[in-house]
Design a protein around this motif. Structure first.
Motif, PDB file in Angstrom:
ATOM      1  N   ILE A 159       0.917  -1.088   0.038  1.00 17.07           N
ATOM      2  CA  ILE A 159      -0.092   0.027   0.043  1.00 17.07           C
ATOM      3  C   ILE A 159       1.020   1.304   0.040  1.00 17.07           C
ATOM      4  N   GLY A 160       1.003   2.032  -1.011  1.00 16.38           N
ATOM      5  CA  GLY A 160       1.762   3.303  -1.143  1.00 16.38           C
ATOM      6  C   GLY A 160       2.810   3.236  -1.969  1.00 16.38           C
ATOM      7  N   ALA A 161       2.695   4.173  -3.221  1.00 13.99           N
ATOM      8  CA  ALA A 161       4.015   4.112  -3.893  1.00 13.99           C
ATOM      9  C   ALA A 161       4.871   5.343  -3.711  1.00 13.99           C
ATOM     10  N   ALA A 169       8.778   6.565  -2.079  1.00 15.86           N
ATOM     11  CA  ALA A 169      10.275   5.972  -2.455  1.00 15.86           C
ATOM     12  C   ALA A 169      10.303   4.715  -1.463  1.00 15.86           C
ATOM     13  N   VAL A 170       9.825   4.917  -0.059  1.00 13.45           N
ATOM     14  CA  VAL A 170       9.842   3.670   0.803  1.00 13.45           C
ATOM     15  C   VAL A 170       9.095   2.568   0.180  1.00 13.45           C
ATOM     16  N   LEU A 177      -0.640  -0.738  -4.534  1.00  9.83           N
ATOM     17  CA  LEU A 177      -1.865  -0.140  -4.518  1.00  9.83           C
ATOM     18  C   LEU A 177      -1.585   1.375  -4.221  1.00  9.83           C
ATOM     19  N   GLU A 178      -1.727   2.210  -4.936  1.00  5.64           N
ATOM     20  CA  GLU A 178      -1.347   3.713  -4.831  1.00  5.64           C
ATOM     21  C   GLU A 178      -2.888   4.478  -4.967  1.00  5.64           C
ATOM     22  N   ALA A 179      -3.011   5.358  -4.078  1.00  3.25           N
ATOM     23  CA  ALA A 179      -4.442   6.248  -3.991  1.00  3.25           C
ATOM     24  C   ALA A 179      -4.317   7.088  -5.086  1.00  3.25           C
ATOM     25  N   GLY A 234       4.563   8.701  -5.944  1.00  6.39           N
ATOM     26  CA  GLY A 234       5.390   9.615  -5.232  1.00  6.39           C
ATOM     27  C   GLY A 234       4.911  11.156  -5.186  1.00  6.39           C
ATOM     28  N   THR A 271       5.062  13.019   0.385  1.00  5.36           N
ATOM     29  CA  THR A 271       6.365  13.296   1.061  1.00  5.36           C
ATOM     30  C   THR A 271       7.624  12.911   0.059  1.00  5.36           C
ATOM     31  N   ASN A 307      10.647  16.956  -0.179  1.00  3.42           N
ATOM     32  CA  ASN A 307      11.761  16.750   0.633  1.00  3.42           C
ATOM     33  C   ASN A 307      13.023  17.653   0.072  1.00  3.42           C
ATOM     34  N   SER A 322       2.584   1.158   3.556  1.00  2.00           N
ATOM     35  CA  SER A 322       3.568   2.089   3.467  1.00  2.00           C
ATOM     36  C   SER A 322       2.844   3.321   2.900  1.00  2.00           C
ATOM     37  N   ALA A 323       1.801   3.943   3.543  1.00  2.00           N
ATOM     38  CA  ALA A 323       0.916   4.806   3.051  1.00  2.00           C
ATOM     39  C   ALA A 323       1.226   6.292   3.838  1.00  2.00           C
ATOM     40  N   PRO A 350      13.967  23.115   5.452  1.00  2.00           N
ATOM     41  CA  PRO A 350      12.536  23.364   5.774  1.00  2.00           C
ATOM     42  C   PRO A 350      12.350  23.983   7.108  1.00  2.00           C
ATOM     43  N   ILE A 376       7.756   7.579   8.876  1.00  2.00           N
ATOM     44  CA  ILE A 376       8.676   7.300   8.113  1.00  2.00           C
ATOM     45  C   ILE A 376       9.142   8.824   7.598  1.00  2.00           C
ATOM     46  N   SER A 414      12.197  11.934   7.689  1.00  2.00           N
ATOM     47  CA  SER A 414      13.728  11.982   7.476  1.00  2.00           C
ATOM     48  C   SER A 414      14.297  11.233   8.383  1.00  2.00           C
TER      49      SER A 414
HETATM   50  C1  FAD Z   1      10.126  18.222   4.714  1.00  2.00           C
HETATM   51  C2  FAD Z   1      10.842  17.085   4.551  1.00  2.00           C
HETATM   52  C3  FAD Z   1      12.156  16.849   4.265  1.00  2.00           C
HETATM   53  C4  FAD Z   1      12.843  15.594   4.107  1.00  2.00           C
HETATM   54  N1  FAD Z   1      14.063  15.541   3.709  1.00  2.00           N
HETATM   55  C5  FAD Z   1      14.687  14.243   3.553  1.00  2.00           C
HETATM   56  C6  FAD Z   1      16.119  14.311   3.172  1.00  2.00           C
HETATM   57  O1  FAD Z   1      16.716  15.174   2.753  1.00  2.00           O
HETATM   58  N2  FAD Z   1      16.735  13.232   3.178  1.00  2.00           N
HETATM   59  C7  FAD Z   1      15.898  11.879   3.365  1.00  2.00           C
HETATM   60  O2  FAD Z   1      16.462  10.782   3.398  1.00  2.00           O
HETATM   61  N3  FAD Z   1      14.513  11.931   3.585  1.00  2.00           N
HETATM   62  C8  FAD Z   1      13.682  13.279   3.848  1.00  2.00           C
HETATM   63  N4  FAD Z   1      12.572  13.232   4.287  1.00  2.00           N
HETATM   64  C9  FAD Z   1      11.891  11.881   4.329  1.00  2.00           C
HETATM   65  C10 FAD Z   1      11.481  11.184   3.076  1.00  2.00           C
HETATM   66  O3  FAD Z   1      11.218  12.340   2.084  1.00  2.00           O
HETATM   67  C11 FAD Z   1      10.189  10.243   3.639  1.00  2.00           C
HETATM   68  O4  FAD Z   1      11.004   9.460   4.641  1.00  2.00           O
HETATM   69  C12 FAD Z   1      10.129   9.460   2.442  1.00  2.00           C
HETATM   70  O5  FAD Z   1       9.719  10.216   1.206  1.00  2.00           O
HETATM   71  C13 FAD Z   1       8.796   8.621   2.873  1.00  2.00           C
HETATM   72  O6  FAD Z   1       8.472   7.948   1.579  1.00  2.00           O
HETATM   73  P1  FAD Z   1       6.971   6.921   1.877  1.00  2.00           P
HETATM   74  O7  FAD Z   1       6.886   6.059   0.694  1.00  2.00           O
HETATM   75  O8  FAD Z   1       6.943   6.393   3.144  1.00  2.00           O
HETATM   76  O9  FAD Z   1       5.924   7.885   1.927  1.00  2.00           O
HETATM   77  P2  FAD Z   1       5.189   8.685   0.860  1.00  2.00           P
HETATM   78  O10 FAD Z   1       5.970   9.354  -0.279  1.00  2.00           O
HETATM   79  O11 FAD Z   1       4.347   9.792   1.245  1.00  2.00           O
HETATM   80  O12 FAD Z   1       4.276   7.782   0.033  1.00  2.00           O
HETATM   81  C14 FAD Z   1       3.122   6.959   0.682  1.00  2.00           C
HETATM   82  C15 FAD Z   1       2.250   6.779  -0.360  1.00  2.00           C
HETATM   83  O13 FAD Z   1       0.926   6.289   0.064  1.00  2.00           O
HETATM   84  C16 FAD Z   1      -0.003   6.554  -0.773  1.00  2.00           C
HETATM   85  N5  FAD Z   1      -1.261   6.471   0.003  1.00  2.00           N
HETATM   86  C17 FAD Z   1      -1.856   7.084   1.221  1.00  2.00           C
HETATM   87  N6  FAD Z   1      -3.033   6.449   1.616  1.00  2.00           N
HETATM   88  C18 FAD Z   1      -3.343   5.424   0.639  1.00  2.00           C
HETATM   89  C19 FAD Z   1      -4.282   4.539   0.564  1.00  2.00           C
HETATM   90  N7  FAD Z   1      -5.290   4.652   1.240  1.00  2.00           N
HETATM   91  N8  FAD Z   1      -4.141   3.484  -0.385  1.00  2.00           N
HETATM   92  C20 FAD Z   1      -3.351   3.643  -1.254  1.00  2.00           C
HETATM   93  N9  FAD Z   1      -2.137   4.376  -1.008  1.00  2.00           N
HETATM   94  C21 FAD Z   1      -2.135   5.431  -0.276  1.00  2.00           C
HETATM   95  C22 FAD Z   1       0.142   8.123  -0.810  1.00  2.00           C
HETATM   96  O14 FAD Z   1      -0.734   8.786  -1.844  1.00  2.00           O
HETATM   97  C23 FAD Z   1       1.653   8.033  -1.410  1.00  2.00           C
HETATM   98  O15 FAD Z   1       1.898   7.887  -2.766  1.00  2.00           O
HETATM   99  C24 FAD Z   1      11.801  14.499   4.218  1.00  2.00           C
HETATM  100  C25 FAD Z   1      10.591  14.659   4.534  1.00  2.00           C
HETATM  101  C26 FAD Z   1       9.963  15.778   4.841  1.00  2.00           C
HETATM  102  C27 FAD Z   1       8.726  15.976   5.009  1.00  2.00           C
END
Ligand code: FAD
Length: 360
Positions: A2-4, A6-7, A25-27, A32, A35, A39, A195-196, A263, A339, A341
């Motif tokens: 769940i969630g596309a 980076a993680v 599955l990506e909403a 991406g 978050t 960042n 991983s939402a 930020p 999840i 930074s």
């Molecule tokens: C201001 C800021 C600065 C940062 N700077 C850095 C940095 O310099 N270096 C670093 O290493 N990290 C940094 N980070 C952290 C990093 O950006 C995140 O840890 C990382 O992008 C998280 O990825 P993710 O896949 O967990 O989340 P997201 O990128 O948020 O992905 C989650 C996905 O889940 C989807 N989703 C949500 N709900 C549902 C649902 N019900 N069904 C299906 N899909 C759903 C969303 O649409 C989204 O695409 C920073 C974060 C922030 C906020």
């Protein structure tokens, strides 16, 4: 999956490479968009995080793997290093605290520098002392996500965009997810990784059978970025010694060389990316502490990002919460909460960690 972001995509890649059949599955209608595209795009060395924490371990391991991966897969990145600077004598203690913490975390390449050496590296930066972190860099987060997706798809994984998970239930034979969107469907799987990101707690709460006591509270903290008009006065990233729960208004360079400042840090109660132009005065004064040459009118509003947090105002900063069957008792399920930074830097190491939780 769940969630596309980076993680999520790094985990999808890892699971697909290990021979699993993966559906992401990506909403949203694109990958991406939350978050992972809002960042600093910094590949962190692993200096700041509490020793032994997942943030520290997965950042240091993830950074090394990420540089190798970017080189192999031609993902745009640059290892230009960063300087961390004390703007006055009162910040010197903060500097040595960072250095000690870095050493405990296995970051052994920091170089302490005096005012003259720093001036030679970054003539525009005013400070009394600092250190250079040569293993800090930047990465094209979108290119990285496309590379993860490409690897996953080449092993048969599928990305379903516009497919929000709206509810689910834990059954004996697996986990059933109800997916909304233009073509609603029911998906059943023996393995689910949540991983939402900002919505991870809400998604977990919507799945009947996950013990609510294993779902942490959810908080958000927004950060604004301003960009600098004109050419970059810096060659590497510049971070001031900062408050404990964030890294201060720092200088990040985009891969094209554009300078971003940010930020900042403000608690908010919902996901709302609107840019508050009223931040400008605070940015000018924070930046001028280490970059006195900043000209009036040279900051342009950039973008915002929102940190997914599991603890609120005044509470200690929390570690990543990556919870598997041992924590919540549901076979085949991993929930990822908080999840923030350095999640981007850690993404490949988080993926390995999740894969281990699923075989344990
Ligand atoms: C201001 C800021 C600065 C940062 N700077 C850095 C940095 O310099 N270096 C670093 O290493 N990290 C940094 N980070 C952290 C990093 O950006 C995140 O840890 C990382 O992008 C998280 O990825 P993710 O896949 O967990 O989340 P997201 O990128 O948020 O992905 C989650 C996905 O889940 C989807 N989703 C949500 N709900 C549902 C649902 N019900 N069904 C299906 N899909 C759903 C969303 O649409 C989204 O695409 C920073 C974060 C922030 C906020």
């Amino acid at each position: 999956m769940i969630g596309a972001g980076a993680v999520g995509l790094a985990i999808a890649r890892r699971l697909a490479l290990s021979g699993r059949e993966v559906v992401v599955l990506e909403a949203e209608s694109a990958l991406g968009t939350h978050t992972s595209s809002r960042n600093s795009e910094v590949i962190h060395a692993g200096i700041y995080y509490a020793t032994g924490s997942l943030k520290a371990r997965l950042c240091v391991a993830g950074r090394k793997t990420l540089y190798r991966y970017c080189a192999e897969r031609a993902v745009n990145h640059q290892r230009m290093g960063k300087i961390v600077v004390a703007c006055d004598e009162s910040e010197l203690a903060g500097l040595s605290k960072y250095r000690d913490q870095a050493e405990r975390n296995g970051v052994d390449d920091l170089q302490l520098l005096g005012r003259g050496e720093l001036a030679a590296l970054e003539p525009e930066v005013r400070c009394v002392a600092g250190f250079l972190s040569p293993s800090t860099g930047i990465v094209d987060s979108h290119g990285l996500m496309l590379a993860y997706l490409g690897d996953a798809e080449s092993r048969g994984a599928t990305l379903a965009l516009g497919s929000p998970v709206i509810s689910g239930r834990v059954e004996k034979r697996g986990i059933v997810l109800e997916v909304g969107g233009a073509e609603p469907m029911t998906v059943e799987s023996g393995t689910v990784v949540n991983s939402a990101g900002l919505a991870a707690q809400a998604v977990a709460r919507s799945i009947a059978g996950i013990p609510p006591s294993t779902i942490p509270r959810s908080f958000y903290a927004i950060g604004h970025y301003y960009t600098l008009s004109g050419a970059s006065p810096f060659r590497r990233l510049v971070y001031p010694v900062a408050r404990q729960d964030w890294l201060g208004v720092h200088v990040t360079l985009a891969l094209g060389g554009r300078v971003k400042f940010g930020p900042d840090f403000t608690w908010i109660d919902r996901v709302d990316y609107r840019f508050d132009a009223g931040r400008e005065v605070a940015f000018y004064s924070a930046i001028r502490r280490y970059y006195p040459g900043l000209q009036d009118g040279s900051l342009l509003p950039g973008y915002t990002g929102i940190r997914p947090k599991t603890a609120g105002p005044g509470e200690p900063v929390q570690d990543f919460a990556i919870l598997g069957p041992r924590e919540h008792g549901v076979a085949g399920l991993v929930n990822l909460f908080g999840i923030e930074s350095p999640g981007l830097t850690s993404s490949l190491a988080i993926a390995d960690y999740v894969a281990e939780l699923l075989v344990a």
